[in-house]
Scaffold this active site. Structure first.
Site, PDB file in Angstrom:
ATOM      1  N   ASN A  20      -0.403   6.317   4.315  1.00 47.98           N
ATOM      2  CA  ASN A  20       0.140   5.865   3.044  1.00 47.98           C
ATOM      3  C   ASN A  20       0.514   7.109   2.215  1.00 47.98           C
ATOM      4  OD1 ASN A  20       0.155   5.227   0.237  1.00 47.98           O
ATOM      5  ND2 ASN A  20      -0.812   3.282   0.689  1.00 47.98           N
ATOM      6  N   ASP A  46       1.853   7.129  -0.860  1.00 47.67           N
ATOM      7  CA  ASP A  46       2.002   6.826  -2.305  1.00 47.67           C
ATOM      8  C   ASP A  46       1.669   8.019  -3.191  1.00 47.67           C
ATOM      9  OD1 ASP A  46       2.573   4.245  -1.645  1.00 47.67           O
ATOM     10  OD2 ASP A  46       0.663   3.401  -2.329  1.00 47.67           O
ATOM     11  N   HIS A  47       0.568   8.734  -2.807  1.00 47.85           N
ATOM     12  CA  HIS A  47       0.091   9.749  -3.754  1.00 47.85           C
ATOM     13  C   HIS A  47       0.913  11.029  -3.754  1.00 47.85           C
ATOM     14  CE1 HIS A  47      -2.731   6.975  -5.032  1.00 47.85           C
ATOM     15  NE2 HIS A  47      -3.522   7.027  -3.978  1.00 47.85           N
ATOM     16  N   ARG A  74       4.987  14.874 -13.102  1.00 41.84           N
ATOM     17  CA  ARG A  74       5.883  15.832 -13.738  1.00 41.84           C
ATOM     18  C   ARG A  74       7.252  15.228 -14.065  1.00 41.84           C
ATOM     19  NH1 ARG A  74       5.340  21.541 -14.228  1.00 41.84           N
ATOM     20  NH2 ARG A  74       3.271  21.639 -15.131  1.00 41.84           N
ATOM     21  N   HIS A 132       3.481   1.554  -1.201  1.00 40.86           N
ATOM     22  CA  HIS A 132       3.243   0.388  -2.058  1.00 40.86           C
ATOM     23  C   HIS A 132       4.230   0.468  -3.226  1.00 40.86           C
ATOM     24  CE1 HIS A 132       0.014  -2.124  -4.413  1.00 40.86           C
ATOM     25  NE2 HIS A 132       1.222  -2.655  -4.480  1.00 40.86           N
ATOM     26  N   ARG A 134       4.898  -0.733  -6.353  1.00 39.64           N
ATOM     27  CA  ARG A 134       4.205  -1.508  -7.394  1.00 39.64           C
ATOM     28  C   ARG A 134       5.179  -2.000  -8.440  1.00 39.64           C
ATOM     29  NH1 ARG A 134      -1.150  -1.546  -8.694  1.00 39.64           N
ATOM     30  NH2 ARG A 134      -2.505  -0.749  -7.077  1.00 39.64           N
ATOM     31  N   ARG A 149       4.535   2.971 -10.631  1.00 32.45           N
ATOM     32  CA  ARG A 149       3.794   4.154 -11.084  1.00 32.45           C
ATOM     33  C   ARG A 149       3.916   5.322 -10.111  1.00 32.45           C
ATOM     34  NH1 ARG A 149      -2.389   2.088 -10.414  1.00 32.45           N
ATOM     35  NH2 ARG A 149      -1.587   0.407 -11.687  1.00 32.45           N
ATOM     36  N   GLU A 160       3.893  -2.203   1.370  1.00 28.66           N
ATOM     37  CA  GLU A 160       2.794  -2.914   0.722  1.00 28.66           C
ATOM     38  C   GLU A 160       3.329  -3.470  -0.585  1.00 28.66           C
ATOM     39  OE1 GLU A 160      -0.774  -0.292   1.064  1.00 28.66           O
ATOM     40  OE2 GLU A 160      -1.236  -1.359  -0.792  1.00 28.66           O
ATOM     41  N   THR A 176      -6.291   1.473  -8.118  1.00 27.77           N
ATOM     42  CA  THR A 176      -5.791   1.241  -6.766  1.00 27.77           C
ATOM     43  C   THR A 176      -6.080  -0.225  -6.467  1.00 27.77           C
ATOM     44  OG1 THR A 176      -5.983   1.868  -4.438  1.00 27.77           O
ATOM     45  CG2 THR A 176      -7.983   2.046  -5.755  1.00 27.77           C
ATOM     46  N   THR A 177      -5.544  -0.739  -5.320  1.00 29.68           N
ATOM     47  CA  THR A 177      -5.771  -2.141  -4.996  1.00 29.68           C
ATOM     48  C   THR A 177      -7.278  -2.397  -4.959  1.00 29.68           C
ATOM     49  OG1 THR A 177      -3.864  -1.878  -3.579  1.00 29.68           O
ATOM     50  CG2 THR A 177      -5.053  -3.953  -3.397  1.00 29.68           C
ATOM     51  N   GLU A 209      -5.062  -7.271   7.305  1.00 31.68           N
ATOM     52  CA  GLU A 209      -5.648  -5.938   7.142  1.00 31.68           C
ATOM     53  C   GLU A 209      -6.992  -6.158   6.471  1.00 31.68           C
ATOM     54  OE1 GLU A 209      -3.261  -2.841   5.270  1.00 31.68           O
ATOM     55  OE2 GLU A 209      -5.101  -1.800   4.654  1.00 31.68           O
ATOM     56  N   HIS A 245      -8.517   1.074   3.449  1.00 32.36           N
ATOM     57  CA  HIS A 245      -8.916   1.268   2.054  1.00 32.36           C
ATOM     58  C   HIS A 245     -10.226   2.042   1.970  1.00 32.36           C
ATOM     59  CE1 HIS A 245      -8.967   0.967  -2.221  1.00 32.36           C
ATOM     60  NE2 HIS A 245      -7.787   0.394  -2.175  1.00 32.36           N
ATOM     61  N   GLY A 271      -4.608   6.658   3.021  1.00 33.80           N
ATOM     62  CA  GLY A 271      -3.777   7.421   2.093  1.00 33.80           C
ATOM     63  C   GLY A 271      -4.536   8.535   1.409  1.00 33.80           C
TER      64      GLY A 271
HETATM   65  N1  PXP Z   1      -4.544  -0.512   2.582  1.00 33.20           N
HETATM   66  C1  PXP Z   1      -4.167  -1.091   1.426  1.00 33.20           C
HETATM   67  C2  PXP Z   1      -3.790  -2.526   1.466  1.00 33.20           C
HETATM   68  C3  PXP Z   1      -4.123  -0.374   0.222  1.00 33.20           C
HETATM   69  O1  PXP Z   1      -3.758  -0.981  -0.920  1.00 33.20           O
HETATM   70  C4  PXP Z   1      -4.442   0.991   0.234  1.00 33.20           C
HETATM   71  C5  PXP Z   1      -4.353   1.782  -1.026  1.00 33.20           C
HETATM   72  O2  PXP Z   1      -3.044   1.972  -1.400  1.00 33.20           O
HETATM   73  C6  PXP Z   1      -4.809   1.557   1.469  1.00 33.20           C
HETATM   74  C7  PXP Z   1      -4.890   0.774   2.611  1.00 33.20           C
HETATM   75  C8  PXP Z   1      -5.160   3.000   1.596  1.00 33.20           C
HETATM   76  O3  PXP Z   1      -6.313   3.250   0.889  1.00 33.20           O
HETATM   77  P1  PXP Z   1      -6.781   4.732   0.641  1.00 33.20           P
HETATM   78  O4  PXP Z   1      -5.749   5.383  -0.213  1.00 33.20           O
HETATM   79  O5  PXP Z   1      -8.104   4.582  -0.016  1.00 33.20           O
HETATM   80  O6  PXP Z   1      -6.861   5.374   2.004  1.00 33.20           O
END
Ligand code: PXP
Length: 389
Positions: free
Chosen positions: A158, A160-161, A169, A194, A196, A200, A221, A251-252, A302, A342, A364
């Site tokens: 993932n 996202d970060h 920034r 994801h 969102r 964000r 996602e 987070t979720t 999942e 997660h 992620g």
């Molecule tokens: N699976 C789902 C459905 C999630 O929402 C997330 C967080 O975005 C992850 C996995 C990954 O989680 P983590 O960032 O804690 O590894």
């Protein structure tokens, strides 16, 4: 082709012929008959009753009938073994009564039929019945083990970060698209983002570019909102994962309440299925949610590993792990493909990755946190090594 397979059963209880063929081929291999041939026919009760009346003078339906072509147990590999006929309706009734998935019952009937073709007969004597049952049990255990672990657990990353840092920034780096390419080169089996509602981190244009550039598999996602559903139908990712989404959360948080919104989620699954997009539902490790996910036609679940990962003492961690393990098995038994994720990190991932039926992990934060220190390529490779050890 060693297994000829055909269904004349009514479509009331859907069966997966490709999967059943693979089970039959595995069983032939396990019994030393990898080159032998058999034919497998699935019917409904009226046809089974007719066969039972003609061949056994019993005017009622039954679950399985075998028609051996060979005599005795000394059958050479490569022989024509005969025919197995299974009533899907009776199997479904028995599965309901025994509270087991239909697929499991069909596999057992397949084993029973095959063991008959190989010269065993429980009706011959008490001793023969014991021998036959032992052989069936042994085959069932071996088949389950093999079916659960057809392939190594995969790792989806993932990104996202990467976008979180960019958005902090408000400029154009670091780039999640570039990060996704590095993850793929390091061996990730898929990229997860994801999108969102509040945008964000990941932006619409990221998903659009990733759709063009990801070579492995793009898993989008998303919350089941009309806007995001429209985007998914337009971009057609390789799969989507539906998650609950709250604006205030970091987070979720929990898994989806599938059993409480079956109708709504079934509609999303139907829409996606029409567009050829498989759907995964992110759920807590609870049988009620898993059954609901299977009932509404999800392809994947999942399993949320957050409570296992966040447990602060050993006993709670063990308890949560057992729940995850049981959920994975239960979902797999219902015919669902099973992912998990997660909160997984370099310390807690191995046990989850080692669960037989887990196909892929979605990770992620831990990988991105390590990437800042050691580089993204190395962070992914280190995680992959733990997942596939
Ligand atoms: N699976 C789902 C459905 C999630 O929402 C997330 C967080 O975005 C992850 C996995 C990954 O989680 P983590 O960032 O804690 O590894």
């Amino acid at each position: 082709m060693p297994v000829k397979i055909r269904s004349e059963a009514s479509g009331r209880h859907p069966i997966q012929l490709a999967r059943l063929r693979r089970s039959a081929e595995t069983l032939l291999g396990l019994t030393g008959h990898g080159s032998s041939e058999l034919s497998l026919l699935f019917v409904s009760d009226p046809a089974m009753q007719e066969l039972n009346r003609s061949y056994r003078q019993k005017d009622k339906t039954t679950n399985v009938l075998s028609f051996p072509m060979q005599e005795g147990r000394d059958i050479p590999d490569g022989a024509l073994l005969g025919d197995i006929v299974i009533s899907v309706e009776t199997a479904a009734r028995e599965a309901r009564e025994m509270k087991v998935p239909l697929r499991q019952r069909l596999n057992w009937l397949l084993i029973h039929g095959l063991v008959h073709l190989l010269g065993y007969d429980h009706e011959r004597s008490g001793r023969e019945a014991v021998l036959m049952e032992a052989r069936e049990y042994e085959l069932q255990q071996s088949l389950m083990r093999i079916e659960r672990k057809r392939s190594m657990t995969q790792l989806a990353i993932n990104v996202d970060h990467v976008a979180t840092l960019r958005q902090a920034r408000g400029i154009n780096e670091p780039d999640p698209v570039l990060a996704a390419g590095i993850c793929e080169l390091a061996g990730a089996s898929g990229i997860v983002v994801h999108l969102r509602e509040d945008r964000r981190h990941i932006q619409d244009c990221d998903v659009r570019i990733l759709r063009e550039t990801v070579k492995t598999k793009l898993n989008l996602e998303m919350g089941a909102t009309p806007e995001i559903i429209g985007i998914a139908l337009d971009l057609k990712p390789d799969m989507i994962t539906l998650v609950p989404e709250k604006r205030q959360e970091l987070t979720t948080e929990g898994g989806l309440n599938v059993s409480g919104q079956k109708k709504k989620l079934a509609e999303v699954i139907a829409q996606m299925s029409k567009a050829g997009i498989p759907v995964s539902l992110f759920i807590d490790p609870e049988p009620k949610q898993i059954s609901a996910a299977a009932a509404i036609g999800a392809t994947f679940v999942e399993i949320h590993t957050g409570r296992y990962c966040d447990a602060t003492h050993e006993a709670a961690r063990e308890e949560e792990f057992d729940l995850v393990a049981a959920a994975v098995d239960f979902a797999f038994g219902l015919g669902l493909k099973v992912n998990a994720g997660h909160g997984l990190n370099y310390q807690n991932v191995s046990r989850v990755a080692a669960l037989d039926a887990v196909e892929e992990l979605s990770i992620g934060h831990a990988v991105m946190a390590r990437a800042i220190m050691v580089g993204l390529d190395q962070a992914v490779r280190e995680m992959l090594a733990l997942v596939q050890r």
